[in-house]
Design an enzyme around this catalytic site. Structure first.
Site, PDB file in Angstrom:
ATOM      1  N   GLU A   1      32.315  44.403  38.171  1.00 38.89           N
ATOM      2  CA  GLU A   1      32.826  43.029  38.066  1.00 38.89           C
ATOM      3  C   GLU A   1      32.275  42.361  36.810  1.00 38.89           C
ATOM      4  OE1 GLU A   1      35.654  42.050  39.524  1.00 38.89           O
ATOM      5  OE2 GLU A   1      34.760  42.326  41.503  1.00 38.89           O
TER       6      GLU A   1
ATOM      7  N   SER B   1      48.299  35.975  39.710  1.00 37.24           N
ATOM      8  CA  SER B   1      48.862  35.616  38.401  1.00 37.24           C
ATOM      9  C   SER B   1      49.147  36.874  37.570  1.00 37.24           C
ATOM     10  CB  SER B   1      47.948  34.659  37.647  1.00 37.24           C
ATOM     11  OG  SER B   1      46.675  35.227  37.458  1.00 37.24           O
TER      12      SER B   1
ATOM     13  N   ASP C   1      42.965  43.287  35.767  1.00 41.70           N
ATOM     14  CA  ASP C   1      43.953  42.898  36.773  1.00 41.70           C
ATOM     15  C   ASP C   1      45.348  43.392  36.416  1.00 41.70           C
ATOM     16  OD1 ASP C   1      41.710  41.665  37.672  1.00 41.70           O
ATOM     17  OD2 ASP C   1      42.399  39.613  37.359  1.00 41.70           O
TER      18      ASP C   1
HETATM   19  C1  GAF Z   1      39.123  38.059  36.834  1.00 44.80           C
HETATM   20  C2  GAF Z   1      39.614  38.513  35.477  1.00 44.80           C
HETATM   21  F1  GAF Z   1      40.935  38.261  35.338  1.00 44.80           F
HETATM   22  C3  GAF Z   1      39.327  39.999  35.253  1.00 44.80           C
HETATM   23  O1  GAF Z   1      39.677  40.358  33.946  1.00 44.80           O
HETATM   24  C4  GAF Z   1      37.850  40.331  35.514  1.00 44.80           C
HETATM   25  O2  GAF Z   1      37.045  39.931  34.454  1.00 44.80           O
HETATM   26  C5  GAF Z   1      37.392  39.724  36.838  1.00 44.80           C
HETATM   27  O3  GAF Z   1      37.723  38.351  36.960  1.00 44.80           O
HETATM   28  C6  GAF Z   1      35.908  39.864  37.022  1.00 44.80           C
HETATM   29  O4  GAF Z   1      35.563  41.199  37.061  1.00 44.80           O
HETATM   30  O5  GAF Z   1      39.841  38.681  37.861  1.00 44.80           O
END
Ligand code: GAF
Length: 390
Positions: free
Chosen positions: A31, A128, A172
């Site tokens: 993450e 999104s 994502d």
């Molecule tokens: C959000 C962001 F969109 C992802 O790119 C990622 O950084 C995430 O937070 C954290 O891991 O979902």
């Protein structure tokens, strides 16, 4: 949900040319590492956005958000960020297609699009990104743009940066487009290489506990974390110019260059960088656990990730901490952590199937009594990425 093609027909009075389904995602581990050249381990899920699309001839884009009961008409010329955020996920992608593919003429006649979905919004499941991916996939098919999935993911990310205003990483969009049934995907965010791993959970299953907290500052804080990480890297580079990204950065260098600063800004930068370096290492070890079938060890790393996100990266919130702390002593929950950007949304939990009902019931009761707020619980399966709906 009703068939998206029929809903389109009811609205526009003609049949759409095609329809697309694009999933939300979970992330097992890794993450806040995607924008720091680290690794992530996401998968696409059984919650999705659907769009149906048809061509116009008058140079306008007609958008219908069925779940919101809202309609927007946007002139194709001079696209720029819109005050209504959901609109940006669509026109941001259109803008990218025009810029990158030099396909203005093809798209200039405009199009009609209907959208519906079942991804809970603000739950950290990337509704999104799913919408952006659905739209770019649909445009790619409709106008035969010949974009690869990775190109589409990168363009959707740009749309999020410049139209939605969130400097997100690639995870994502990548996961939504590249998902495969029952597989998690290890993405190396430094070179965009990726590997699929079957997720054999056997007597365990993945459950999401949704705090239903939607933190208004999430996108501002997200962008701030990015800047803090970049600042930390720059400080290290003054002494170690060969360190180009977080991938070359060692924990020793973090300690040496960042730990001894005494003002509060630098203390935060140290914490952020320490978390990122540890998390990049942790994902690689977790994948070894996964391939060795050692889900207990994998789950333990999820708890460690949560600890880092909560105390070092500071993107958790009391409700998320409560949910993780509550399941931690339970031997039937082998791993749990907050998931996604943070400040609300879901925890991801790996729970023994036979205990699922009892644990869910107990958690719902405890959460309600602690926060006077119902706990939403989602049982997810891992599914294919963005695809045409027959
Ligand atoms: C959000 C962001 F969109 C992802 O790119 C990622 O950084 C995430 O937070 C954290 O891991 O979902």
């Amino acid at each position: 949900m009703l068939p998206i093609r029929s809903l389109f027909f009811n609205h526009f009075n003609y049949a759409p040319l095609l329809a697309v389904q694009s999933p939300g995602r979970i992330n097992l581990i890794g993450e806040h590492t995607d924008y720091n050249h680290g690794f992530v381990l996401p998968a696409a899920i059984d919650k999705y956005i659907q769009v149906a699309i048809g061509k116009r001839t008058d140079g306008f884009i007609h958008l219908v958000a069925l779940d919101l009961g809202e309609t927007m008409i946007i002139p194709f010329e001079n696209l720029k960020p819109h005050p209504t955020q959901w609109v940006n996920y669509i026109i941001g992608v259109v803008y990218e297609v025009i810029e990158k593919k030099n396909s203005k003429d093809a798209l200039a006649q405009g199009f009609d699009i209907c959208i519906q979905g079942n991804i809970p919004s603000g739950a950290g499941l990337s509704s999104s990104a799913a919408l952006e991916c659905a739209v770019i996939f649909a445009l790619n098919e409709l106008y035969a743009l010949q974009l690869t999935k990775m190109e589409m993911a990168l363009m959707a990310q740009q749309a999020e940066h410049y139209f939605a205003g969130v400097k997100c990483g690639l995870m994502d969009m990548f996961a939504s487009l590249h998902g495969q049934k029952n597989k998690v995907i290890l993405l190396d965010c430094a070179n965009l290489a990726y590997t699929y791993y079957p997720l054999a959970l056997n007597e365990y299953s993945i459950v999401l506990f949704d705090t239903q907290i939607k933190h208004v500052l999430a996108s501002t804080e997200y962008n701030t974390r990015r800047i803090e990480c970049e600042s930390g890297l720059q400080i290290v580079q003054e002494k170690y110019p060969a360190v180009k990204t977080f991938r070359e950065l060692t924990i020793e260098q973090v300690e040496e260059c960042l730990a001894s600063n005494h003002n509060s800004t630098n203390a935060k930068i140290y914490q952020r960088c320490k978390y990122v370096v540890e998390e990049i290492e942790r994902v690689q070890l977790a994948v070894k656990d996964l391939t060795a079938g050692n889900m207990q060890a994998f789950g333990k790393k999820m708890f460690e990730t949560h600890e880092g996100l909560s105390t070092l990266y500071e993107v958790s919130c009391p409700e998320l901490d409560f949910l993780v702390d509550s399941v931690k002593p339970n031997k039937n929950v082998i791993g749990a952590r907050m998931m996604g950007g943070g400040f609300g949304g879901c925890t991801i939990n790996i729970i023994k199937k036979s205990e699922l009902e009892a644990i869910s019931k107990e958690m719902a009761a405890n959460y309600l009594s602690a926060y006077q707020q119902p706990l939403a619980i989602y049982h997810t399966s891992i599914e294919a990425g963005t695809h045409l709906i027959a």
